[in-house]
Each structure stands twice: as structure tokens, then as C-alpha cells.
Design an enzyme around this catalytic site. Structure first.
Site, PDB file in Angstrom:
ATOM      1  N   GLU A 182      -6.460   4.616   8.251  1.00 28.81           N
ATOM      2  CA  GLU A 182      -6.728   6.065   7.252  1.00 28.81           C
ATOM      3  C   GLU A 182      -8.250   6.722   6.967  1.00 28.81           C
ATOM      4  O   GLU A 182      -8.472   7.992   6.471  1.00 28.81           O
ATOM      5  CB  GLU A 182      -5.436   6.661   6.177  1.00 28.81           C
ATOM      6  CG  GLU A 182      -3.993   6.296   7.325  1.00 28.81           C
ATOM      7  CD  GLU A 182      -2.863   5.039   6.677  1.00 28.81           C
ATOM      8  OE1 GLU A 182      -2.382   4.869   5.308  1.00 28.81           O
ATOM      9  OE2 GLU A 182      -1.829   5.260   7.692  1.00 28.81           O
TER      10      GLU A 182
ATOM     11  N   LYS B 146      -0.290   3.946  -0.255  1.00 36.11           N
ATOM     12  CA  LYS B 146      -0.441   5.626   0.191  1.00 36.11           C
ATOM     13  C   LYS B 146      -0.642   6.650  -0.562  1.00 36.11           C
ATOM     14  O   LYS B 146      -0.722   6.583  -1.731  1.00 36.11           O
ATOM     15  CB  LYS B 146      -0.061   5.644   1.432  1.00 36.11           C
ATOM     16  CG  LYS B 146      -0.593   3.975   2.983  1.00 36.11           C
ATOM     17  CD  LYS B 146      -0.518   4.443   3.883  1.00 36.11           C
ATOM     18  CE  LYS B 146       0.046   2.662   4.823  1.00 36.11           C
ATOM     19  NZ  LYS B 146       0.150   3.868   6.759  1.00 36.11           N
TER      20      LYS B 146
ATOM     21  N   GLY C 231       2.570   2.793  11.071  1.00 32.92           N
ATOM     22  CA  GLY C 231       2.672   3.843  10.806  1.00 32.92           C
ATOM     23  C   GLY C 231       3.992   4.207  12.044  1.00 32.92           C
ATOM     24  O   GLY C 231       4.754   5.392  12.391  1.00 32.92           O
TER      25      GLY C 231
ATOM     26  N   ASN D 212       1.106  -1.400   0.156  1.00 37.95           N
ATOM     27  CA  ASN D 212       0.168   0.384  -0.405  1.00 37.95           C
ATOM     28  C   ASN D 212       0.978   1.017   0.136  1.00 37.95           C
ATOM     29  O   ASN D 212       1.497   1.782   1.436  1.00 37.95           O
ATOM     30  CB  ASN D 212      -1.227  -0.076   1.117  1.00 37.95           C
ATOM     31  CG  ASN D 212      -1.716   1.633   1.138  1.00 37.95           C
ATOM     32  OD1 ASN D 212      -1.499   1.999   0.099  1.00 37.95           O
ATOM     33  ND2 ASN D 212      -2.555   1.744   2.643  1.00 37.95           N
TER      34      ASN D 212
ATOM     35  N   GLU E 183      -5.314  -4.431  10.834  1.00 38.25           N
ATOM     36  CA  GLU E 183      -4.380  -3.867  11.119  1.00 38.25           C
ATOM     37  C   GLU E 183      -5.102  -3.146  12.152  1.00 38.25           C
ATOM     38  O   GLU E 183      -5.129  -2.052  11.854  1.00 38.25           O
ATOM     39  CB  GLU E 183      -4.341  -3.020   9.719  1.00 38.25           C
ATOM     40  CG  GLU E 183      -4.016  -3.818   7.956  1.00 38.25           C
ATOM     41  CD  GLU E 183      -3.570  -2.465   7.275  1.00 38.25           C
ATOM     42  OE1 GLU E 183      -2.160  -2.368   6.847  1.00 38.25           O
ATOM     43  OE2 GLU E 183      -3.905  -1.385   7.026  1.00 38.25           O
TER      44      GLU E 183
ATOM     45  N   HIS F  92      -9.486   1.257   4.493  1.00 37.42           N
ATOM     46  CA  HIS F  92      -8.646   1.040   5.723  1.00 37.42           C
ATOM     47  C   HIS F  92      -8.853   2.272   6.710  1.00 37.42           C
ATOM     48  O   HIS F  92      -9.868   3.155   6.612  1.00 37.42           O
ATOM     49  CB  HIS F  92      -7.504   2.122   4.390  1.00 37.42           C
ATOM     50  CG  HIS F  92      -6.363   1.916   5.228  1.00 37.42           C
ATOM     51  ND1 HIS F  92      -5.738   2.967   6.099  1.00 37.42           N
ATOM     52  CD2 HIS F  92      -4.582   0.875   5.199  1.00 37.42           C
ATOM     53  CE1 HIS F  92      -4.372   1.986   6.811  1.00 37.42           C
ATOM     54  NE2 HIS F  92      -3.688   1.580   5.740  1.00 37.42           N
TER      55      HIS F  92
HETATM   56  P1  13P Z   1       2.798   0.791   7.670  1.00 39.30           P
HETATM   57  O1  13P Z   1       3.604  -0.626   7.029  1.00 39.30           O
HETATM   58  O2  13P Z   1       3.282   1.979   7.433  1.00 39.30           O
HETATM   59  O3  13P Z   1       2.840   1.198   9.069  1.00 39.30           O
HETATM   60  O4  13P Z   1       1.298   0.443   7.455  1.00 39.30           O
HETATM   61  C1  13P Z   1       0.170  -0.060   7.758  1.00 39.30           C
HETATM   62  C2  13P Z   1      -0.729  -0.306   6.431  1.00 39.30           C
HETATM   63  O5  13P Z   1      -1.443   1.141   7.026  1.00 39.30           O
HETATM   64  C3  13P Z   1      -0.974  -1.089   5.161  1.00 39.30           C
HETATM   65  O6  13P Z   1      -1.924  -0.504   4.956  1.00 39.30           O
END
Ligand code: 13P
Length: 263
Positions: free
Chosen positions: A95, A11, A173, A9, A167, A93
């Protein structure tokens, strides 16, 4: 036998000018046929990544899709628009739940659009830190799954190849990943919920990935758990060396599973 899946991902990173190069470099480093590999770039980079991956056995995924088929939704992207660009889609997700107020009802609608358009969904679920510390993690994830799957025939979702990504929000993150055993317990709980909703043979057919600060250095902690079928990778998925290590480790898991199935 459940597939082993590693999904990247990206992002809100890369541009149409540089995404193709990154995808091409990445593809050359993650040639592991036993592992399903997916790269999910931003919408505006989908065409560049698709073109860069032609001839490679790496799928392209979108990071979101709208819950309606079409209409007056400025700035949004429908599932039909993704035809020819992506074959997978990330849905729900954290976010997007946080920044775009996505509700379980909307997420259920997004799943519907994905299915109508032949997109393979990666449905994201995960608890906040206070939920985990308060002992509510499994209840929260159970509720998210019930909300997202409500109104759907589990068999249709299974046939569409739906994958769940667990997740935990506090692990995304932050560099603070979940313990493998906790992620494994959640994967089992997810299948128990799905089973209760009528998912056909969830133990055998529902892939569950772990996501949250996954790196080449820690991915083995998850991939040695039989209940976990791969990873949804954020930050590390922009680094070819990291992805090479993650996918190579996933290849070991895939091989071990094939050998167990054959014996
Ligand atoms: P990170 O690997 O940066 O923690 O992000 C995980 C994530 O949100 C994947 O969708």
C-alpha cells in the site's frame, strides 16, 4: 529453529482514544508464549498501544519509517523518533509502494534506518495479479528482494532479525487468499534468493510470513506449511476473536516445531 511470528497491521484504523483498549483486549486473547506477537498501530496510536501493552509479552511495531535520518520531510517519521515507542517496523508494504511511490531504493534506505536504530524490520514483498497469471510472480519478488537488500550486509540484516512478509497484492483485503502451497513455494524462493545474496544459512534463519486475507478460518492452510513461519494480518487483526484464533493456531505450529527440534 525459525521463530513463529504473528504481526497485526492495523493500517489506518483506530485512534489514540480507542487503540489502547483494543490492544489491551487483544493482548488478553493472544497469550501464546511460543509465538512472537506484534501489533502495528498507526503512528499516532503507538504511545497508547505501548502503554496498554506494558506487562504483556506483545511487541509494538510501526507501519513505516522514513528512508532519511532527519531533515525537511514534512509529515514523515524517522526511525529515531520511534525510540521508546516501537521495536519493530513494517517496511515496503504494497500500500505504501502504491500510494507513496516507494521504490526499492527507498525501501533499502528504510531498512538502513531501521538497522541503525535497532528496529526489527518486516520487509514486505509480493506480486500483482497479472504477474502471477503471467508466471512472473517469483521473478518479481526476487527483484523486490534484491532491490531492498542491495547495499546491505546480509549478516547484519540476519542479526537484526529481519522477517520477510510475502503478501501477494491481489490477496490483500480482497478475501481471496493465496493457496498454501503457492505461498510455501514463494517462501522457499525467497530463501533461495537470500541465500544467493549471501544470507547466512537462510533456510534456518530467515523467517517468512504470509499476508493477504488471513483469518482464523484459513490460517492453518499457511501454518501447516513448514516453509511459512507466521502471518502478517490486516483486516482480521482488528478483531480480537480472529486474532485469538490465529495466534492459537500459530501456537500449535510453534509447539510442533519445538518438539521436532527436541527429538
Ligand atoms: P488483509 O489481511 O486485510 O488482506 O491485509 C493484509 C496486509 O496487507 C497486512 O499487511
Amino acid at each position: 529453529m525459525r521463530p513463529v511470528v504473528i504481526a497485526a497491521n492495523w493500517k489506518m484504523n483506530t485512534t489514540p482514544a480507542d487503540a489502547g483498549d483494543l490492544a489491551r483486549t487483544m493482548a488478553g486473547r493472544i497469550r501464546e508464549p511460543g509465538v512472537e506477537r506484534v501489533i502495528c498501530p498507526p503512528f499516532v496510536c503507538l504511545a497508547a498501544v505501548r502503554d496498554a501493552l506494558s506487562g504483556e509479552d506483545v511487541a509494538v511495531g510501526a507501519q513505516d519509517v522514513h528512508h532519511e535520518a532527519a531533515g525537511a520531510y514534512t509529515g514523515d517519521t524517522s526511525a529515531a523518533m520511534l525510540a521508546g515507542l516501537a521495536t519493530w517496523v513494517i517496511i515496503g508494504h504494497s500500500e505504501r509502494r502504491r500510494d507513496h511511490a516507494e521504490t526499492d531504493e527507498r525501501i533499502s534506505g528504510k531498512l538502513r534506518r531501521a538497522l541503525e536504530n535497532g528496529l526489527r524490520p518486516i520487509l514486505c514483498v509480493g506480486e500483482q495479479l497479472d504477474d502471477r497469471e503471467g508466471g512472473r510472480a517469483e521473478a518479481v519478488v526476487d527483484g523486490q528482494l534484491r532491490g531492498a537488500l542491495s547495499g546491505h550486509e546480509p549478516v547484519a540484516l540476519a542479526n537484526a532479525g529481519l522477517v520477510v512478509a510475502y503478501e501477494p497484492v491481489w490477496a490483500i483485503g480482497t478475501g481471496r487468499n493465496a493457496a498454501g502451497a503457492d505461498a510455501s513455494a514463494m517462501a522457499e524462493a525467497i530463501r533461495t534468493t537470500a541465500d544467493g545474496l549471501g544470507w547466512p544459512d537462510a533456510a534456518e534463519t530467515l523467517p517468512v510470513l504470509y499476508g493477504g486475507s488471513v483469518t482464523a478460518a484459513n490460517v492453518a492452510e499457511f501454518l501447516t506449511e513448514p516453509a511459512i513461519d507466521g502471518a502478517l494480518v490486516g483486516g482480521a487483526s482488528l478483531k480480537p476473536d480472529e486474532m485469538a484464533g490465529i495466534v492459537a493456531r500459530a501456537g500449535l505450529t510453534a509447539n510442533a516445531r519445538r518438539q521436532t527440534a527436541a527429538s
